[in-house]
Write a protein that holds these residues in place. Structure first.
Motif: not given
Length: 146
Positions: A89-109
């Motif tokens: 459950r801890k690993e799934r929560r960490a993966a979901a939180a990482a997926a929700q975060r956006e890149a600072v500059a999406p076009q830069a990546s």
């Protein structure tokens, strides 16, 4: 008493085989066979054989082995279910939180393709009543003489 006799007989037979092997000038193999032959004798002399015999004929010991088997089965099943779900459950929560975060500059990546590489997609042309255009495949086949 019988277990010690059997261990002594096994050790004597093993030492005899080691002697024959040494006579054939295979000293390394003879030393290894002698080492294996002395193990049952050493176990009998230390009392481990008595403990094993007592354990083998004890219903309580077998019940304990059964409990250990059930515990191992529970560990295996829970691990398989955990793998199937995609981690703890801890690993799934960490993966979901990482997926929700956006890149600072999406076009830069995004990779830089330059102005010429960004062309409009080619419209698909159809020939022969709805089938796809296979001219590029035909060219490759002709190139290879097929």
């Amino acid at each position: 008493m019988i277990a010690e006799t059997v261990c002594s007989a096994v050790a004597a037979a093993g030492l005899g085989i080691a002697a024959v092997t040494a006579y054939r000038r295979r000293f390394l193999a003879a030393a290894r066979i002698a080492a294996y032959a002395l193990v049952p004798l050493g176990l009998a002399m230390t009392g481990v054989v008595d403990w094993v015999v007592d354990t083998a004929f004890s219903p309580t010991a077998w019940a304990g082995f059964g409990v250990l088997g059930v515990a191992w089965a529970l560990f295996a099943v829970t691990r398989a279910v955990e793998k199937r779900r995609g981690g703890t459950r801890k690993e799934r929560r960490a993966a979901a939180a990482a997926a929700q975060r956006e890149a600072v500059a999406p076009q830069a990546s995004a990779p830089s393709l330059g102005p010429t590489a960004r062309t409009a997609p080619r419209p698909q042309t159809t020939t022969r009543g709805g089938s796809e255009d296979f001219s590029d495949i035909e060219a490759i086949l002709k190139k290879h003489g097929i």
